[in-house]
Design an enzyme around this catalytic site. Sequence first.
Site, PDB file in Angstrom:
ATOM      1  N   ASP A  35       0.826  -1.212   0.000  1.00  0.00           N
ATOM      2  CA  ASP A  35       0.000   0.000   0.000  1.00  0.00           C
ATOM      3  C   ASP A  35       0.858   1.260   0.000  1.00  0.00           C
ATOM      4  O   ASP A  35       2.060   1.222   0.284  1.00  0.00           O
ATOM      5  CB  ASP A  35      -0.875   0.035   1.260  1.00  0.00           C
ATOM      6  N   LYS A  57      -3.369   3.434  -2.328  1.00  0.00           N
ATOM      7  CA  LYS A  57      -4.619   4.177  -2.370  1.00  0.00           C
ATOM      8  C   LYS A  57      -4.413   5.549  -1.742  1.00  0.00           C
ATOM      9  O   LYS A  57      -3.978   5.670  -0.607  1.00  0.00           O
ATOM     10  CB  LYS A  57      -5.713   3.450  -1.581  1.00  0.00           C
ATOM     11  N   MET A 171      -8.410   8.791   8.231  1.00  0.00           N
ATOM     12  CA  MET A 171      -8.731   9.104   6.831  1.00  0.00           C
ATOM     13  C   MET A 171      -9.889  10.108   6.721  1.00  0.00           C
ATOM     14  O   MET A 171     -10.742   9.980   5.845  1.00  0.00           O
ATOM     15  CB  MET A 171      -9.086   7.821   6.064  1.00  0.00           C
TER      16      MET A 171
END
Length: 500
Positions: A35, A57, A171
Site C-alpha cells: 500500500d 490508495k 482518513m
Amino acid sequence: MKGKVYLVGAGPGDYKLMTLKGMECIKKADVIVYDRLANEKYLKEANENCEFIYVGKASSNHALPQDKINEVITNKAKEGKTVTRLKGGDPYVFGRGGEEAEFLLDNGIEFEVVPGITSAIGGLCYAGIPITHRDYASSFHVITGHLKDDENDELNWNALANNEGTLVFLMGISNLKKISNKLIKEGKSKDTPVALISWATRYNQSVVTGSLENIYDVAMKEGVKPPTLIVVGDVVSLREKLNFFEKKPLFGKNILVTRARTQSSSLVAKIMDLGGNPIEIPTIRIEKVDDNKELENEINNISNYNYLILTSQNGVNIFFDKLSEMNLDLRKLANIKICAIGPATAKELKKRGIIADIVPEKFVAEAMYEELKNKLNSNDSILIPRGANSRDFLVDKLSEICTVKEVHTYKTEIEDKYKEEIIALLNENNVDYITFTSSSTVSNFIDIIGVDNIDKLKNTKVISIGPITSNTAKELGLKVYKEPTNYTINDLINCIIEDK
C-alpha cells in the site's frame, strides 16, 4: 500446489515499528503487494527475486480498486507463491483486511494475519499524545473518517459527542468541517482540544492543534493534507509536554547515504534513531575476489609473517570467512600481531574473537605507518589483505622498511543503477545533507551524476568522513561543508547534529 497469503500490518510508518513476524513474512515472500502507507524501505529486506506489486490508495485515487486487489493476491497464491500483503497500520483496523481474508477463504487459499501497530495508537504516541490517561480519558474510540452523506450517516454523533473518551478519526481530513460541526451540534464543547497529525511517525511528521471550533480554519491556513489523523479530546493538551519524537536532533532531515549497501546499515540505523530520513543511494558495491588462491596460499604460510594489517570491515570478514572455508580457526594466527585501521575494523575483529594489537588514534593509513615505523626492522614481514582500489601509501611506505605482501581480496565497483533516482532527488532540492565515507564514494557519485550536474548540489551540505575523502571531493569540484575531527561514523553523525 497453492501458495499462502500473509496479511501483514506494516505499522504507521516508522521503519522500526514492524513486528518480527511481519519482517519474516517480507523476507520469505515471492510476491509483495503493498500500500501507499507501507514504508517502502521494507521492500529492501525482500529476497532478490521477489516481485513487487503496488496497489496504493490515496483519497479518490486508487491504483487498483479493492476487488482487483483481492484477485491479485488470490491469483498469485494460486500460482503456488508465498504472498505478503503489506498494509499500512493494522490489517483489521480500517484496512479492509477482513474483506481480503474472506475472499481468500472463499477461494480456498490458506492465509494468516499478522497484526501491526495502528496509527490510531502509534501515531498519537509519536505526536506526544497518549490515547488514554487516567486524568483525561479512560476510553478511546477509533472511527472512520470516510463519512456517508447526512441522510445515510451511520455514526451515532450524539453518543460520540457525549463520551469523555478520546476520539480518533482515520482518513477523515476531507470531512474535518463536518466532523467538527456534528460534534459541536450534539453537545461536545467547542473548546475541546483537537490535533491533526500528518504522516504520523515519519521523519516528515507534522502536527497542528486547535479546538473543535477553530480546527478547520487552522487546517486551511496550514494546508493540511492526507494522510492525517484527527484526534479529539483533552489528551491533546499533553502534546507539548510529551512530544519526544519531534525533538530528536535529526528530525525532518533528509540525508543521502552513499556507502555500499553492505556497509550502510549502521549509518542508516543511527540516522533513523535520531529522527532523520536516510536515503540509501549506494555509489559503490563490494565485489569479493572469487576462489582467491593467493589468499589461501598466504594463510597456509601465515607463519612467515609477524604482522597482519586489516584496513576495513570488508577486509576482516573476507579474511576470516576464507580462514573458516579452509577449515582453520584462530589458532592459525597465534604468533602474529594483528593491526586494524579504525574502530569499525577493530570492532569487526572483536566479533571474530580477536582483540587488535594496534589501532592508531587517527583512522587513516598515515597513522598506521606512524605507529609501525619505529617498531619494524628489515627482518619483519607484513601481510595486508585489502581492496584492489585502495591507496598505495601504506604498502609503499612500509615496503621501505621490511617485506610487505599485499593480497587483493575485493574490489569496489561503481553502482550506477541509481542515476535517475539521484538526479530526481537533487532536482527536487529536498536533500539536506549528503555523506561520503571514502574517496571511492565521492568519485563514483560524480561519475554517476556527471560533472554537468554538480551544480545541483549547491543547496546540499556535503559531509566528508575525513581529509582524504575531502580532498577527493574538492578535486572533483564539490564544496565540503564539514568533516569530523575523528574519522568515524559516529563523529560524522555528530557533525550533522551540531550543525545549527
